[in-house]
Design a protein around this motif. Structure first.
Motif, mmCIF file in Angstrom:
data_model
loop_
_atom_site.group_PDB
_atom_site.id
_atom_site.type_symbol
_atom_site.label_atom_id
_atom_site.label_comp_id
_atom_site.label_asym_id
_atom_site.label_seq_id
_atom_site.Cartn_x
_atom_site.Cartn_y
_atom_site.Cartn_z
ATOM 1 N N TRP A 187 -6.464 5.838 -10.977
ATOM 2 C CA TRP A 187 -5.546 6.849 -10.459
ATOM 3 C C TRP A 187 -5.450 6.815 -8.944
ATOM 4 C CZ3 TRP A 187 -2.082 9.950 -12.778
ATOM 5 C CH2 TRP A 187 -2.135 10.068 -14.174
ATOM 6 N N THR A 188 -6.201 5.931 -8.304
ATOM 7 C CA THR A 188 -6.127 5.821 -6.851
ATOM 8 C C THR A 188 -5.770 4.388 -6.477
ATOM 9 O OG1 THR A 188 -8.449 5.199 -6.495
ATOM 10 C CG2 THR A 188 -7.940 7.562 -6.657
ATOM 11 N N VAL A 189 -5.258 4.234 -5.264
ATOM 12 C CA VAL A 189 -4.885 2.900 -4.782
ATOM 13 C C VAL A 189 -6.126 2.015 -4.689
ATOM 14 C CG1 VAL A 189 -3.949 1.618 -2.821
ATOM 15 C CG2 VAL A 189 -2.868 3.758 -3.550
ATOM 16 N N ASP A 190 -7.227 2.574 -4.201
ATOM 17 C CA ASP A 190 -8.455 1.783 -4.077
ATOM 18 C C ASP A 190 -8.937 1.281 -5.433
ATOM 19 O OD1 ASP A 190 -8.486 2.084 -1.369
ATOM 20 O OD2 ASP A 190 -9.919 3.736 -1.349
ATOM 21 N N THR A 215 -6.408 -1.584 -6.680
ATOM 22 C CA THR A 215 -6.515 -2.868 -5.978
ATOM 23 C C THR A 215 -7.861 -3.532 -6.223
ATOM 24 O OG1 THR A 215 -7.188 -1.667 -3.975
ATOM 25 C CG2 THR A 215 -4.862 -2.236 -4.190
ATOM 26 N N LYS A 216 -8.923 -2.726 -6.258
ATOM 27 C CA LYS A 216 -10.246 -3.285 -6.519
ATOM 28 C C LYS A 216 -10.311 -3.910 -7.910
ATOM 29 C CE LYS A 216 -15.035 -1.836 -7.313
ATOM 30 N NZ LYS A 216 -15.951 -0.674 -7.394
ATOM 31 N N ARG A 217 -9.761 -3.222 -8.891
ATOM 32 C CA ARG A 217 -9.851 -3.720 -10.268
ATOM 33 C C ARG A 217 -8.901 -4.884 -10.524
ATOM 34 N NH1 ARG A 217 -10.705 2.385 -12.870
ATOM 35 N NH2 ARG A 217 -12.886 2.512 -12.189
ATOM 36 N N ALA A 218 -7.764 -4.899 -9.833
ATOM 37 C CA ALA A 218 -6.883 -6.066 -9.927
ATOM 38 C C ALA A 218 -7.580 -7.293 -9.361
ATOM 39 C CB ALA A 218 -5.574 -5.801 -9.184
ATOM 40 N N ASN A 257 0.825 -1.209 0.000
ATOM 41 C CA ASN A 257 0.000 0.000 0.000
ATOM 42 C C ASN A 257 0.858 1.258 0.000
ATOM 43 O OD1 ASN A 257 -2.500 -1.259 -0.069
ATOM 44 N ND2 ASN A 257 -2.604 -1.491 2.145
ATOM 45 N N GLU A 258 1.960 1.234 0.762
ATOM 46 C CA GLU A 258 2.848 2.394 0.780
ATOM 47 C C GLU A 258 3.467 2.628 -0.593
ATOM 48 O OE1 GLU A 258 5.636 1.641 3.876
ATOM 49 O OE2 GLU A 258 4.241 2.158 5.499
ATOM 50 N N ARG A 259 3.897 1.537 -1.253
ATOM 51 C CA ARG A 259 4.488 1.667 -2.593
ATOM 52 C C ARG A 259 3.449 2.212 -3.581
ATOM 53 N NH1 ARG A 259 8.369 -0.733 -6.100
ATOM 54 N NH2 ARG A 259 9.681 -0.944 -4.260
ATOM 55 N N LEU A 260 2.229 1.705 -3.494
ATOM 56 C CA LEU A 260 1.191 2.170 -4.418
ATOM 57 C C LEU A 260 0.835 3.633 -4.174
ATOM 58 C CD1 LEU A 260 -1.185 -0.937 -4.533
ATOM 59 C CD2 LEU A 260 0.401 -0.167 -6.296
ATOM 60 N N HIS A 261 0.788 4.026 -2.916
ATOM 61 C CA HIS A 261 0.492 5.436 -2.625
ATOM 62 C C HIS A 261 1.584 6.352 -3.177
ATOM 63 C CE1 HIS A 261 -3.196 5.430 -0.304
ATOM 64 N NE2 HIS A 261 -2.794 4.358 0.347
ATOM 65 N N ARG A 262 2.836 5.925 -3.065
ATOM 66 C CA ARG A 262 3.926 6.719 -3.647
ATOM 67 C C ARG A 262 3.808 6.753 -5.159
ATOM 68 N NH1 ARG A 262 7.177 3.947 0.154
ATOM 69 N NH2 ARG A 262 8.026 2.607 -1.492
ATOM 70 N N LEU A 263 3.408 5.621 -5.725
ATOM 71 C CA LEU A 263 3.281 5.519 -7.183
ATOM 72 C C LEU A 263 2.253 6.506 -7.719
ATOM 73 C CD1 LEU A 263 4.020 3.736 -9.736
ATOM 74 C CD2 LEU A 263 1.970 2.427 -9.190
ATOM 75 N N VAL A 264 1.060 6.520 -7.099
ATOM 76 C CA VAL A 264 -0.004 7.368 -7.633
ATOM 77 C C VAL A 264 0.188 8.833 -7.252
ATOM 78 C CG1 VAL A 264 -1.632 5.455 -7.609
ATOM 79 C CG2 VAL A 264 -1.520 6.971 -5.639
#
Length: 592
Positions: free
Chosen positions: A295-298, A301-304, A174-181
């Motif tokens: 464009w968001t973490v949610d 992750t939801k779509r994955a 989650n931290e990596r994804l938040h940095r990514l977006v």
């Protein structure tokens, strides 16, 4: 929340972090609450430890006593905010094990009345034994006021690392994804990976074997990615990969991800050696790409997860990229599941009954056929909703309802002189048949409605998996011993017909409608029907032709030796009362 609940939550949090709570009364020289986990690690019982500090002093390494005393004095006279020390304790087998202490006075002050001296102990033996880790930790400690920062670093590692596989955990992802977006980095892909049949391995061989298998999976996944990519364990048998676009490949990014997914599936499908066991498992992968799919973490992750669900639904051991229409289809399925739950409660599901006759065209039984009286879509056949019921986990409830209703009907027939000899066939899905409680459920129904032997026939399709045959054979033998008959439905339409006959005992084979429809003029259908009938005759298994609609079909099948028949030629599926009335009319006329 009560104080007791708070204390339990604290205990759980400390255990998860590898911390052992203790409390001492330094004024009385007593142990108020021993470091239970620490002494158990060392091999001592609580009776051996006692409630005196003398035992702790006895197993403390003599060389470490000055350091412990100095740390305590530094805390007493205010030179340190906390008591912090490292020391060695002698285990029961004579080994010296390193531990660290961190504590504070909770009643009184550090210099007066240390009645409630509370702290935590944690094992640092691995760190002491590994020079590289010790150097890293010492550097961290020197930057953050020595031993206090050691504890913080340890807790930080626990919070971002999976303790079993040593991969990153959900928080790290989650931290990596938040940095990514948030930074708008170059395109990246998020891969959700789920192991197929892992639960069965856990159930068969135990969690220890399952844990070793997960560690091997982690190693294989790490071998597939480049430096800078992230591999994490999301929980259970779920893994997550974050793959970044490096710009070093001549292939388009999506093509690279497709190649990576294929490689991962291939590597995961290779056998695993765990002790003397050779195990097999497969993977399913759902893929989303940033920023195309969210464009968001949610959103990502939801779509994955939706893409992963689609991959598993399409047959597992495959990968699937997210498509926008998947959300719409999933919402439709969720709506169907909700409507099915309502249908179960409000009796929208009904059984219709279609007559079965022998070679003399005398009624000998019927098949119970499930229908859904949908309030908007009208009367639905199982093909329109059973796949959604299976996906939504409702199939066991539906099959149990069908079985109970059919057995109740059979029980009623036993009180009717004209109907008591009739049999009733009930379709059972492979998913329900493979449920651990299936045999007990059927036997409960037999007893509940006092059904005599030979009246209930359970129809199974070829969707039973070959690897399930040993368990299926046991269930069939168990229920046949209680008088339940079994029919192999849709025979000839799948690849496993003969395999099922080889391993499982059936009382009846149902020749599929695909061969009956053109039996009068299609030589291929004629040849297949002849072969099926010959096999059934050789194995002394009754054969029933379904979907017989024309007299020419009936005559052709009779000449070939078919035992029983079912289809519109003899009667359409009818509600129970209408079917019973038709049976009474036919049987009464034949007896007259």
């Amino acid at each position: 929340m009560s104080a007791s609940d708070d204390y339990k939550r604290l205990q759980l949090a400390l255990e998860a972090a590898g911390l052992d709570l203790w409390e001492n009364d330094l004024v009385a020289g007593k142990v108020t609450h021993p470091a239970t986990r620490t002494f158990q690690e060392l091999g001592y019982t609580l009776e051996e430890v006692g409630d005196s500090l003398a035992f702790w002093m006895e197993i403390l390494h003599p060389d470490d006593l000055p350091g412990v005393g100095a740390a305590l004095e530094a805390y007493r006279d205010g030179r340190a905010d906390n008591y912090r020390s490292e020391f060695r304790l002698r285990s029961k087998d004579g080994q010296w094990v390193w531990y660290a202490n961190y504590g504070k006075v909770m009643s009184g002050t550090a210099d007066v009345g240390m009645h409630r001296f509370i702290g935590v102990t944690f094992n640092i033996d691995d760190r002491k034994q590994r020079e590289e880790e010790l150097t890293r930790i010492n550097q961290l400690l020197s930057a953050q006021n020595q031993q206090l920062d050691q504890m913080n670093g340890h807790l930080e590692k626990l919070s971002t690392t999976d303790p079993l596989t040593q991969l990153c955990n959900r928080r790290a992802i989650n931290e990596r994804l938040h940095r990514l977006v948030s930074t708008g980095q170059p395109p990246s892909a998020l891969l959700f990976i789920d192991l197929d049949n892992f639960k069965k391995i856990n159930d068969l061989y135990g969690h220890d074997v399952g844990d070793i298998l997960l560690c091997q999976v982690a190693q294989r996944l790490q071998s597939c990615v480049d430096a800078g990519d992230l591999v994490a364990r999301f929980g259970g048998d779920e893994f997550v990969l974050v793959i970044r676009e490096t710009g070093n490949s001549a292939s388009p990014f999506r093509t690279r991800i497709e190649y990576l997914c294929a490689r991962i599936l291939s590597i995961l499908a290779q056998p695993y050696l765990v002790g003397d066991l050779m195990l097999s498992t497969y993977g399913s992968i759902g893929v989303v790409c940033f920023p195309d799919d969210g464009w968001t973490v949610d959103e990502l992750t939801k779509r994955a997860d939706i893409a992963l669900y689609r991959a598993k639904h399409k047959g597992r051991n495959r990968y699937c990229f997210f498509q926008p229409n998947m959300e719409t289809e999933l919402q439709y399925q969720n709506n169907i599941e909700t409507e099915l739950r309502t249908a179960l409660k409000t009796r929208q599901l009904e059984l219709l009954y279609q007559i079965q006759v022998d070679r003399n065209l005398r009624p000998v039984g019927a098949e119970a056929l499930l229908r859904w009286h949908h309030p908007v879509r009208g009367l639905l056949s199982p093909l329109a909703f059973l796949p959604d019921a299976i996906a939504g986990g409702l199939i066991h409830d539906i099959d149990e309802l069908v079985l109970d209703t059919a057995c109740a009907t059979l029980g009623k027939w036993q009180q009717d002189p004209l109907l008591r000899d009739l049999t009733l066939a009930v379709n059972i899905t492979a998913r329900s048949f493979e449920h651990p409680a299936f045999a007990d459920t059927v036997m409960r129904m037999l007893e509940k409605y006092r059904l005599p032997a030979g009246k209930l026939c359970l129809e199974l399709t070829e969707h039973l998996k070959a690897q399930s045959f040993p368990d299926a054979a046991h269930i069939i033998d168990q229920l046949r011993a209680h008088g339940v008959r079994f029919a192999l439905d849709d025979f000839g339409t799948g690849y496993s017909s003969l395999e099922a006959l080889k391993h499982l005992k059936f009382d009846q084979i149902k020749l599929d409608a695909a061969f009956v429809a053109d039996i009068t003029d299609n030589t291929t259908s004629q040849a297949i029907a002849t072969g099926v009938i010959a096999i059934a005759s050789a194995m002394q298994i009754e054969i029933l032709a379904e979907c017989v609609e024309r007299h020419e079909q009936l005559e052709h099948l009779m000449r070939r030796g078919v035992d029983r028949y079912q289809g519109y030629l003899f009667g359409k599926p009818l509600p129970q009362s209408a079917m019973e009335a038709a049976m009474h009319s036919t049987l009464g006329a034949q007896m007259a």
